[in-house]
Each structure stands twice: as structure tokens, then as C-alpha cells.
Scaffold this active site. Structure first.
Site, PDB file in Angstrom:
ATOM      1  N   LYS A  15       0.832  -1.213   0.000  1.00 12.27           N
ATOM      2  CA  LYS A  15       0.000   0.000   0.000  1.00 12.27           C
ATOM      3  C   LYS A  15       0.869   1.266   0.000  1.00 12.27           C
ATOM      4  CE  LYS A  15      -2.126  -1.052   3.895  1.00 12.27           C
ATOM      5  NZ  LYS A  15      -1.479  -2.328   4.218  1.00 12.27           N
ATOM      6  N   ARG A  89      -9.848   0.526   7.690  1.00 15.07           N
ATOM      7  CA  ARG A  89      -9.501  -0.876   7.985  1.00 15.07           C
ATOM      8  C   ARG A  89     -10.627  -1.602   8.698  1.00 15.07           C
ATOM      9  NH1 ARG A  89      -3.229  -2.127   8.743  1.00 15.07           N
ATOM     10  NH2 ARG A  89      -2.439  -0.299   7.721  1.00 15.07           N
ATOM     11  N   ARG A 128      11.876  -6.243   5.508  1.00 15.17           N
ATOM     12  CA  ARG A 128      11.578  -4.828   5.228  1.00 15.17           C
ATOM     13  C   ARG A 128      12.464  -3.892   6.051  1.00 15.17           C
ATOM     14  NH1 ARG A 128       5.407  -2.694   5.078  1.00 15.17           N
ATOM     15  NH2 ARG A 128       5.331  -3.105   7.310  1.00 15.17           N
ATOM     16  N   ARG A 172      -1.346  -8.871  13.377  1.00  9.85           N
ATOM     17  CA  ARG A 172      -1.756  -7.913  12.335  1.00  9.85           C
ATOM     18  C   ARG A 172      -2.556  -8.632  11.244  1.00  9.85           C
ATOM     19  NH1 ARG A 172       3.972  -5.727  11.051  1.00  9.85           N
ATOM     20  NH2 ARG A 172       3.013  -4.393   9.481  1.00  9.85           N
TER      21      ARG A 172
HETATM   22  P1  ADP Z   1       0.940  -2.161   7.731  1.00 11.08           P
HETATM   23  O1  ADP Z   1      -0.013  -1.907   6.599  1.00 11.08           O
HETATM   24  O2  ADP Z   1       2.216  -2.775   7.300  1.00 11.08           O
HETATM   25  O3  ADP Z   1       0.283  -2.900   8.872  1.00 11.08           O
HETATM   26  P2  ADP Z   1       0.682   0.594   8.737  1.00 11.08           P
HETATM   27  O4  ADP Z   1       1.755   1.602   8.916  1.00 11.08           O
HETATM   28  O5  ADP Z   1      -0.413   0.904   7.768  1.00 11.08           O
HETATM   29  O6  ADP Z   1       1.431  -0.752   8.371  1.00 11.08           O
HETATM   30  O7  ADP Z   1      -0.011   0.317  10.162  1.00 11.08           O
HETATM   31  C1  ADP Z   1       0.749   0.087  11.320  1.00 11.08           C
HETATM   32  C2  ADP Z   1      -0.175   0.012  12.531  1.00 11.08           C
HETATM   33  O8  ADP Z   1      -0.856   1.265  12.701  1.00 11.08           O
HETATM   34  C3  ADP Z   1      -1.293  -1.026  12.455  1.00 11.08           C
HETATM   35  O9  ADP Z   1      -0.829  -2.312  12.839  1.00 11.08           O
HETATM   36  C4  ADP Z   1      -2.295  -0.454  13.454  1.00 11.08           C
HETATM   37  O10 ADP Z   1      -1.869  -0.669  14.798  1.00 11.08           O
HETATM   38  C5  ADP Z   1      -2.182   1.051  13.193  1.00 11.08           C
HETATM   39  N1  ADP Z   1      -3.137   1.478  12.134  1.00 11.08           N
HETATM   40  C6  ADP Z   1      -2.816   1.936  10.898  1.00 11.08           C
HETATM   41  N2  ADP Z   1      -3.913   2.230  10.190  1.00 11.08           N
HETATM   42  C7  ADP Z   1      -4.976   1.960  11.003  1.00 11.08           C
HETATM   43  C8  ADP Z   1      -6.404   2.040  10.844  1.00 11.08           C
HETATM   44  N3  ADP Z   1      -6.965   2.482   9.720  1.00 11.08           N
HETATM   45  N4  ADP Z   1      -7.169   1.642  11.896  1.00 11.08           N
HETATM   46  C9  ADP Z   1      -6.623   1.218  13.058  1.00 11.08           C
HETATM   47  N5  ADP Z   1      -5.302   1.101  13.268  1.00 11.08           N
HETATM   48  C10 ADP Z   1      -4.480   1.465  12.246  1.00 11.08           C
END
Ligand code: ADP
Length: 211
Positions: A15, A89, A128, A172
Site C-alpha cells: 500500500k 480498515r 523490510r 496484524r
Molecule cells: P501495515 O499496513 O504494514 O500494517 P501501517 O503503517 O499501515 O502498516 O499500520 C501500522 C499500525 O498502525 C497497524 O498495525 C495499526 O496498529 C495502526 N493502524 C494503521 N492504520 C490503522 C487504521 N486504519 N485503523 C486502526 N489502526 C491502524
């Protein structure tokens, strides 16, 4: 041109990479709640400290916090479109986004789903590397960075993200499968009601950059 996009997909599905390519190519502003929260933690703000453990465990952060972040961002920067990397999400987040956009007299143009196998996700996450300063993402397997883990853009230090650990990844992926996957149905319905012009997967969309 479609300028109001959400990028959905499992952790490690690409993403962030796609969002960056879209913003560079088309100049559409991008934001990522995960990146915002990591920065808040580094700055030691109350929001960063409140959410740091949730990120470290691999749990999703409560919808209320995330929706507020996005709402504030949209009001400040959303006038020329947006690419959301990792939002929504959950179903309540998707519904909140629809109602915020409605209140701004606009709507989503496309939801892009990046489909990648769990095997690929595990391989990517285990290798990564991310720049602590600007967020540039690469891999320990890239010969260029293996010996000298320095960011080519800002000279920041390239590191493993602390939640890129195999046991955290398990959580996750569970969060993704139980809370994010149901959005496929939601956006399918939006599309059939004419509320969304397209839902595409990376493999269906010929214009998407190669993941
Ligand atoms: P990845 O897609 O690799 O999991 P991100 O940087 O998008 O990495 O997300 C890291 C963390 O941030 C998630 O595991 C969660 O704890 C939090 N997070 C990110 N986006 C959201 C969201 N839309 N809703 C809830 N928690 C989120």
C-alpha cells in the site's frame, strides 16, 4: 481523473509503495494513519504515547482515534483529492469516511485492493527496512542497502520496524482477516448502488504500478 482513492490490503501488500508512486505520478496527496502514529510516537506526543503499545502488539487502534485523524487531515489537505494508505480498515471507519465525504459534498472514486499471498507478505515483512526519518521503504535483500543501511533520499537510518516481527505479524494478519476483509463486501455494495465508481484489485487494474 479519479482523485479520491483508498488503498486496502494486508500488512506488507504494498500500500505504501503504491501510494507513493501515485502521489509522485499524479500529485495527489497521500496520508497513512500508521505513519502518522509512528511519527507521533517519535515526537512523544500524547497521541503517540497512547497508541504506541497498540501498534507494537499489532492491534488496530480504536476507530474513534483514526477517524478523527482522517477527518482533520481531510479538512486541511483534502481539497485536491487524496490517497489513503491503510484507511479504512474496519467497517465503522468505512462508514465514517462515507459520511465525512458526504458532509463535504463529495464521495470516493475508487477502492483499490492489493491482493498478495501470505507467503509473500511474510517474506517481505521479514526483510523490510524503513527510513526512520522519511519513511522510505526497501528490503534487506536489496544489495544496495544491505551493506550501508542509509536512506538514499534523506540519509536517515534504515531500520526494521519494531512491529515487523513474525509474532506481531500474526496479530496484524488476524486483525486484517477479521476486521478489514469484510470491507470487500461493503465496497462491492457501494459500487452496485452507484456510490462508488470502481473497486479494483491490483491484478485487475492495468494502470496500477507493478507491486
Ligand atoms: P501495515 O499496513 O504494514 O500494517 P501501517 O503503517 O499501515 O502498516 O499500520 C501500522 C499500525 O498502525 C497497524 O498495525 C495499526 O496498529 C495502526 N493502524 C494503521 N492504520 C490503522 C487504521 N486504519 N485503523 C486502526 N489502526 C491502524
Amino acid at each position: 481523473m479519479k482523485r479520491r482513492l483508498v488503498l486496502l490490503g494486508a500488512p506488507g501488500s504494498g500500500k505504501g509503495t503504491q501510494a507513493e508512486l501515485i502521489t509522485r505520478q499524479f500529485g495527489i496527496p497521500v496520508t497513512s494513519p500508521g505513519a502518522i502514529l509512528r511519527r507521533e510516537k517519535d515526537l512523544g506526543t500524547p497521541l503517540g504515547l497512547e497508541t504506541a503499545e497498540m501498534l507494537q502488539r499489532g492491534d488496530l487502534v480504536p476507530d474513534k482515534i483514526i477517524v478523527k485523524l482522517i477527518e482533520d487531515w481531510l479538512r486541511l489537505h483534502g481539497g485536491y483529492g487524496f490517497v489513503f494508505d491503510g484507511f479504512p480498515r474496519t467497517l465503522p471507519q468505512a462508514e465514517s469516511l462515507a459520511s465525512i465525504l458526504k458532509s463535504l459534498h463529495t464521495s470516493l472514486d475508487a477502492a483499490i485492493w492489493l491482493e498478495v499471498s501470505e507467503e509473500t507478505i511474510r517474506a517481505r515483512i521479514s526483510g523490510r527496512l524503513q527510513c526512520r526519518t522519511c519513511g522510505f521503504t526497501t528490503s534487506v535483500h536489496s544489495a544496495k542497502f544491505a551493506d550501508r543501511p542509509i536512506c538514499p533520499y534523506c540519509e536517515g537510518r534504515l531500520e526494521r520496524r519494531s512491529d515487523d516481527d513474525m509474532s506481531v505479524l500474526q496479530t496484524r494478519l488476524r486483525e486484517y482477516n477479521t476486521k478489514t476483509q469484510p470491507l470487500a463486501d461493503y465496497y462491492g455494495r457501494c459500487r452496485s448502488c452507484g456510490e462508488l465508481t470502481e473497486t479494483v484489485t491490483a491484478t485487475q487494474c492495468s494502470r496500477i504500478f507493478r507491486v
